[in-house]
Design a protein around this motif. Structure first.
Motif, PDB file in Angstrom:
ATOM      1  N   LYS A   1       0.796  -1.241  -0.072  1.00 47.40           N
ATOM      2  CA  LYS A   1       0.064  -0.002   0.172  1.00 47.40           C
ATOM      3  C   LYS A   1       0.821   1.298  -0.063  1.00 47.40           C
ATOM      4  O   LYS A   1       0.530   2.248  -0.819  1.00 47.40           O
ATOM      5  CB  LYS A   1      -0.949  -0.088   1.188  1.00 47.40           C
ATOM      6  CG  LYS A   1      -1.985  -1.182   0.972  1.00 47.40           C
ATOM      7  CD  LYS A   1      -2.998  -1.175   2.387  1.00 47.40           C
ATOM      8  CE  LYS A   1      -3.964  -2.081   2.073  1.00 47.40           C
ATOM      9  NZ  LYS A   1      -4.639  -2.461   3.564  1.00 47.40           N
ATOM     10  N   ALA A   2       1.841   1.244   0.616  1.00 48.47           N
ATOM     11  CA  ALA A   2       2.898   2.441   0.959  1.00 48.47           C
ATOM     12  C   ALA A   2       3.667   2.626  -0.647  1.00 48.47           C
ATOM     13  O   ALA A   2       3.687   3.826  -1.082  1.00 48.47           O
ATOM     14  CB  ALA A   2       3.928   2.233   1.823  1.00 48.47           C
TER      15      ALA A   2
ATOM     16  N   LEU B   1       1.146   4.303  -2.757  1.00 48.25           N
ATOM     17  CA  LEU B   1       0.846   5.684  -2.355  1.00 48.25           C
ATOM     18  C   LEU B   1       2.182   6.501  -3.243  1.00 48.25           C
ATOM     19  O   LEU B   1       2.219   7.511  -3.521  1.00 48.25           O
ATOM     20  CB  LEU B   1       0.715   5.959  -0.941  1.00 48.25           C
ATOM     21  CG  LEU B   1       0.348   7.252  -0.509  1.00 48.25           C
ATOM     22  CD1 LEU B   1      -0.793   8.051  -1.149  1.00 48.25           C
ATOM     23  CD2 LEU B   1       0.457   7.239   1.077  1.00 48.25           C
TER      24      LEU B   1
ATOM     25  N   LYS C   1       1.470   7.017  -6.619  1.00 45.72           N
ATOM     26  CA  LYS C   1       0.478   8.057  -6.744  1.00 45.72           C
ATOM     27  C   LYS C   1       1.064   9.782  -6.519  1.00 45.72           C
ATOM     28  O   LYS C   1       0.650  10.737  -7.503  1.00 45.72           O
ATOM     29  CB  LYS C   1      -0.796   8.214  -6.018  1.00 45.72           C
ATOM     30  CG  LYS C   1      -1.315   6.888  -6.432  1.00 45.72           C
ATOM     31  CD  LYS C   1      -2.673   6.544  -5.328  1.00 45.72           C
ATOM     32  CE  LYS C   1      -3.568   7.672  -5.189  1.00 45.72           C
ATOM     33  NZ  LYS C   1      -4.547   7.483  -4.070  1.00 45.72           N
ATOM     34  N   THR C   2       2.198   9.788  -5.597  1.00 44.22           N
ATOM     35  CA  THR C   2       2.528  10.911  -5.230  1.00 44.22           C
ATOM     36  C   THR C   2       3.962  11.397  -6.012  1.00 44.22           C
ATOM     37  O   THR C   2       4.234  12.526  -6.055  1.00 44.22           O
ATOM     38  CB  THR C   2       2.774  11.188  -3.569  1.00 44.22           C
ATOM     39  OG1 THR C   2       3.858  10.352  -3.434  1.00 44.22           O
ATOM     40  CG2 THR C   2       1.473  10.941  -2.909  1.00 44.22           C
TER      41      THR C   2
ATOM     42  N   ALA D   1       5.498   7.006   3.773  1.00 45.53           N
ATOM     43  CA  ALA D   1       3.932   6.450   3.244  1.00 45.53           C
ATOM     44  C   ALA D   1       3.275   5.698   4.027  1.00 45.53           C
ATOM     45  O   ALA D   1       2.154   5.612   4.386  1.00 45.53           O
ATOM     46  CB  ALA D   1       4.317   6.027   1.828  1.00 45.53           C
TER      47      ALA D   1
ATOM     48  N   LEU E   1      -0.457   5.944   6.215  1.00 42.93           N
ATOM     49  CA  LEU E   1      -1.489   5.025   5.883  1.00 42.93           C
ATOM     50  C   LEU E   1      -1.757   4.240   7.155  1.00 42.93           C
ATOM     51  O   LEU E   1      -3.001   3.805   7.396  1.00 42.93           O
ATOM     52  CB  LEU E   1      -0.708   3.712   5.129  1.00 42.93           C
ATOM     53  CG  LEU E   1      -0.688   4.230   3.314  1.00 42.93           C
ATOM     54  CD1 LEU E   1      -0.243   3.170   2.911  1.00 42.93           C
ATOM     55  CD2 LEU E   1      -2.290   4.421   2.764  1.00 42.93           C
TER      56      LEU E   1
ATOM     57  N   LEU F   1       1.593  13.063   0.850  1.00 42.81           N
ATOM     58  CA  LEU F   1       1.054  11.727   1.008  1.00 42.81           C
ATOM     59  C   LEU F   1      -0.280  11.734   1.571  1.00 42.81           C
ATOM     60  O   LEU F   1      -1.061  11.055   1.029  1.00 42.81           O
ATOM     61  CB  LEU F   1       2.065  10.961   1.729  1.00 42.81           C
ATOM     62  CG  LEU F   1       3.539  10.651   1.393  1.00 42.81           C
ATOM     63  CD1 LEU F   1       4.358  10.525   2.307  1.00 42.81           C
ATOM     64  CD2 LEU F   1       2.957   9.695   0.135  1.00 42.81           C
ATOM     65  N   SER F   2      -0.552  12.631   2.671  1.00 43.54           N
ATOM     66  CA  SER F   2      -2.001  12.572   3.403  1.00 43.54           C
ATOM     67  C   SER F   2      -2.817  13.050   2.518  1.00 43.54           C
ATOM     68  O   SER F   2      -4.281  12.502   2.421  1.00 43.54           O
ATOM     69  CB  SER F   2      -1.777  13.310   4.717  1.00 43.54           C
ATOM     70  OG  SER F   2      -1.308  14.795   4.556  1.00 43.54           O
TER      71      SER F   2
ATOM     72  N   HIS G   1      -2.918  12.908  -0.856  1.00 42.60           N
ATOM     73  CA  HIS G   1      -3.217  11.799  -1.786  1.00 42.60           C
ATOM     74  C   HIS G   1      -3.986  10.584  -1.297  1.00 42.60           C
ATOM     75  O   HIS G   1      -4.789   9.794  -1.931  1.00 42.60           O
ATOM     76  CB  HIS G   1      -1.988  11.416  -2.629  1.00 42.60           C
ATOM     77  CG  HIS G   1      -1.688  12.291  -3.762  1.00 42.60           C
ATOM     78  ND1 HIS G   1      -0.996  13.435  -3.534  1.00 42.60           N
ATOM     79  CD2 HIS G   1      -1.860  12.252  -4.981  1.00 42.60           C
ATOM     80  CE1 HIS G   1      -0.849  14.210  -4.717  1.00 42.60           C
ATOM     81  NE2 HIS G   1      -1.497  13.222  -5.648  1.00 42.60           N
ATOM     82  N   ALA G   2      -3.745  10.389   0.205  1.00 42.54           N
ATOM     83  CA  ALA G   2      -4.417   9.335   0.723  1.00 42.54           C
ATOM     84  C   ALA G   2      -6.017   9.756   1.252  1.00 42.54           C
ATOM     85  O   ALA G   2      -6.614   8.900   1.814  1.00 42.54           O
ATOM     86  CB  ALA G   2      -3.589   8.877   1.995  1.00 42.54           C
ATOM     87  N   GLU G   3      -6.281  11.081   0.836  1.00 35.45           N
ATOM     88  CA  GLU G   3      -7.510  11.599   1.359  1.00 35.45           C
ATOM     89  C   GLU G   3      -7.747  11.598   2.932  1.00 35.45           C
ATOM     90  O   GLU G   3      -8.955  11.358   3.189  1.00 35.45           O
ATOM     91  CB  GLU G   3      -8.609  10.940   0.544  1.00 35.45           C
ATOM     92  CG  GLU G   3      -8.587  11.217  -1.039  1.00 35.45           C
ATOM     93  CD  GLU G   3      -9.609  10.606  -2.038  1.00 35.45           C
ATOM     94  OE1 GLU G   3     -10.568  10.120  -1.498  1.00 35.45           O
ATOM     95  OE2 GLU G   3      -9.458  10.601  -3.071  1.00 35.45           O
TER      96      GLU G   3
END
Length: 107
Positions: free
Chosen positions: A55-56, A59, A62-63, A71, A75, A94-95, A97-99
C-alpha cells in the motif's frame, strides 16, 4: 515530543507508528536510546509487513515521493489524527493523496 508522548500515555490514547520509524530513530545507543525504549512502551508499533509495504508503494507511485517510511506512517493514520514529523512537505503530499484530513505537526 516527550511531552506529547507523556500526555498521550496519561490519556490512554496511544500514538501509532511502525517498525520502520523505530529503525530510523534507533541509532546511536546511550541515554537517548534508553529514553526511546521507554517511549516506545507508550506507542502502538505496527509491523511494516508486506500488506502495508504494498500500500505504501502504491501511495508513493501516486505522489511521486520516495520515502516508504513516511508513506506507511500516513497509511496508519485516520481522519482527525495528528502526524508528528520532521518532513512536513512529504507528509502533506502523502496525506492529501490518501484523502486524509490530519494535522501535521513539527517534531
Amino acid at each position: 515530543m516527550w511531552a506529547r508522548l507523556k500526555s498521550a500515555a496519561l490519556s490512554k490514547s496511544l500514538p501509532v507508528s511502525h517498525g520502520g520509524v523505530v529503525g530510523q530513530v534507533w541509532r546511536d545507543g546511550g541515554p537517548r536510546q534508553a529514553q526511546l525504549a521507554k517511549a516506545f512502551k507508550s506507542v502502538r508499533i505496527h509491523a511494516l509487513d508486506d500488506d502495508l509495504g504494498l500500500k505504501a508503494g502504491a501511495l508513493l507511485a501516486k505522489t511521486g515521493t520516495k520515502d516508504v517510511i513516511d508513506a506507511a506512517l500516513v497509511l496508519l493514520a485516520k481522519d482527525g489524527d495528528e502526524i508528528a514529523t520532521s518532513d512536513l512537505g512529504d507528509i502533506a503530499v502523502l496525506s492529501g493523496h490518501a484523502e486524509l484530513h490530519v494535522d501535521i505537526v513539527p517534531a
